[in-house]
Motif scaffolding. Structure first.
Motif: not given
Length: 165
Positions: A105-111
């Motif tokens: 589950a990536p962070s919002a920025g990683e998404m």
């Protein structure tokens, strides 16, 4: 006694001047597979995004997955218009796509970064399809691929803009 009527069936193929419809359809199938996988990935990120960028990413990804879902239908219908079959299984979609699932589950920025990279990959594939379609005298697919590439390039830019600071 009446003689039975002879039924004559005419060919229902359409000849539009496309030289090698199977080559064009193969490229369309790859882009369709990428689009379908990225639609799901975008939707999954939409469901699971958290943090201060939640509202922006949630709304942006909703518009993107809705657009891609409609585009998948358009791409498949173009394949059919060329007399070729569209994918019939998820295995076909997965094996023909360059888009990969996220294992964590990536962070919002990683998404945003992951989705931007995927949109860029599809844009590159669409550029190749534009070339193939041109070589095969298929301006309809060229136009479709050009419009889809513009969408993916804009999507990548918008996602990157959210996390650039």
């Amino acid at each position: 006694m009446a003689q039975p009527l002879e039924v004559v069936t005419e060919s229902k193929s359409i000849s539009s001047g496309v030289r090698d419809a199977s080559a064009v359809a193969e490229g369309l199938g790859q882009v369709l597979a990428d689009t379908y996988r990225l639609t799901f990935k975008t939707h999954a990120f939409h469901w699971n995004v958290e943090g201060p960028l939640f509202f922006s990413i949630h709304n942006l990804t909703e518009g993107q997955y809705e657009d891609m879902f409609a585009a998948a239908d358009e791409l498949a219908e173009r394949m059919r218009a060329l007399g070729q079959k569209a994918p019939m299984s998820m295995a076909d979609i997965v094996s023909n796509s360059v888009i990969e699932d996220s294992d964590t589950a990536p962070s919002a920025g990683e998404m945003c970064d992951l989705l931007a990279e995927d949109h860029q990959r599809i844009a590159h594939r669409l550029h190749a399809l534009i070339k193939i379609a041109g070589e095969q005298n298929d301006p309809v697919t060229e136009d479709l691929a050009t419009a889809r590439s513009a969408f993916h390039e804009k999507a990548a830019w918008m996602l990157r803009a959210l996390t650039t600071g």
